[in-house]
Design a protein around this motif. Structure first.
Motif, PDB file in Angstrom:
ATOM      1  N   ALA A  35       9.015 -11.875   1.238  1.00  0.00           N
ATOM      2  CA  ALA A  35       8.279 -10.797   2.233  1.00  0.00           C
ATOM      3  C   ALA A  35       7.410  -9.764   1.537  1.00  0.00           C
ATOM      4  O   ALA A  35       6.422  -9.364   2.168  1.00  0.00           O
ATOM      5  CB  ALA A  35       9.438 -10.370   3.110  1.00  0.00           C
ATOM      6  N   ALA A  36       8.015  -9.215   0.470  1.00  0.00           N
ATOM      7  CA  ALA A  36       7.276  -8.276  -0.055  1.00  0.00           C
ATOM      8  C   ALA A  36       6.063  -8.812  -0.999  1.00  0.00           C
ATOM      9  O   ALA A  36       4.999  -8.160  -0.788  1.00  0.00           O
ATOM     10  CB  ALA A  36       8.245  -7.358  -1.177  1.00  0.00           C
ATOM     11  N   LEU A  39       3.637  -9.503   2.102  1.00  0.00           N
ATOM     12  CA  LEU A  39       2.896  -8.227   2.380  1.00  0.00           C
ATOM     13  C   LEU A  39       1.954  -7.796   1.582  1.00  0.00           C
ATOM     14  O   LEU A  39       0.880  -6.897   2.068  1.00  0.00           O
ATOM     15  CB  LEU A  39       4.051  -6.986   2.801  1.00  0.00           C
ATOM     16  CG  LEU A  39       4.761  -7.036   3.971  1.00  0.00           C
ATOM     17  CD1 LEU A  39       5.844  -6.137   3.934  1.00  0.00           C
ATOM     18  CD2 LEU A  39       3.902  -6.830   5.285  1.00  0.00           C
ATOM     19  N   VAL A  42      -1.265  -9.915   2.074  1.00  0.00           N
ATOM     20  CA  VAL A  42      -2.012  -9.428   3.235  1.00  0.00           C
ATOM     21  C   VAL A  42      -2.657  -8.170   3.184  1.00  0.00           C
ATOM     22  O   VAL A  42      -3.696  -8.131   3.634  1.00  0.00           O
ATOM     23  CB  VAL A  42      -0.897  -9.582   4.506  1.00  0.00           C
ATOM     24  CG1 VAL A  42      -1.319  -8.956   5.611  1.00  0.00           C
ATOM     25  CG2 VAL A  42      -0.461 -11.019   4.628  1.00  0.00           C
ATOM     26  N   SER A  43      -2.001  -7.266   2.542  1.00  0.00           N
ATOM     27  CA  SER A  43      -2.677  -5.849   2.616  1.00  0.00           C
ATOM     28  C   SER A  43      -3.842  -5.970   1.664  1.00  0.00           C
ATOM     29  O   SER A  43      -4.894  -5.295   1.839  1.00  0.00           O
ATOM     30  CB  SER A  43      -1.600  -4.895   2.081  1.00  0.00           C
ATOM     31  OG  SER A  43      -1.159  -5.107   0.552  1.00  0.00           O
ATOM     32  N   ALA A  61       2.045  -1.122   5.279  1.00  0.00           N
ATOM     33  CA  ALA A  61       2.465  -2.385   4.567  1.00  0.00           C
ATOM     34  C   ALA A  61       2.970  -2.276   3.198  1.00  0.00           C
ATOM     35  O   ALA A  61       3.814  -3.036   2.848  1.00  0.00           O
ATOM     36  CB  ALA A  61       1.222  -3.560   4.881  1.00  0.00           C
ATOM     37  N   GLY A  65       6.588  -2.999   1.825  1.00  0.00           N
ATOM     38  CA  GLY A  65       6.830  -4.086   0.681  1.00  0.00           C
ATOM     39  C   GLY A  65       7.333  -3.339  -0.251  1.00  0.00           C
ATOM     40  O   GLY A  65       8.190  -4.050  -0.985  1.00  0.00           O
TER      41      GLY A  65
END
Length: 113
Positions: A35-36, A39, A42-43, A61, A65
């Motif tokens: 998940a980190a 993120l 995505v960022s 975000a 993260g």
């Protein structure tokens, strides 16, 4: 001699890891690390799309993260120390958590300058 070794390992391949269990903390840590990483990606993509002017969305975000990456690192350390667990998820959690912590920490220190 090689033939005997091959038949031995063929017979014991399925029974070598049979007594090892899955570590719940290892799996949770691995999911936090993934998940980190998601993120972070995505960022970065969001920042590129807005030409570096993404604002507090990317910062929040990144902060979430970073918390997930440090949590993954801690959970990976606890999962590695457990007895009789399968080694792959805790190792992935530990390695990916350390890499993401270093990347996000470097990104934050670069952002302060």
């Amino acid at each position: 001699m090689a033939n005997r070794r091959r038949t031995y390992f063929r017979k014991t391949r399925k029974t070598r890891l049979r007594n090892l269990k899955h570590s719940k903390t290892g799996w949770i840590g691995m999911l936090c690390a993934c998940a980190a990483a998601a993120l972070f990606l995505v960022s970065v993509i969001y920042s590129f799309l807005h030409a570096g002017d993404a604002g507090f969305q990317v910062g929040s975000a990144g902060l979430i993260g970073m918390v997930l990456a440090v949590g993954s690192l801690v959970l990976g350390i606890f999962a590695i120390r457990e007895q009789k667990v399968r080694p792959v998820p805790p190792r992935i959690s530990l390695i990916l958590g350390a890499v993401m912590t270093a990347m996000l920490g470097g990104l934050y220190t670069y952002g302060f300058y």
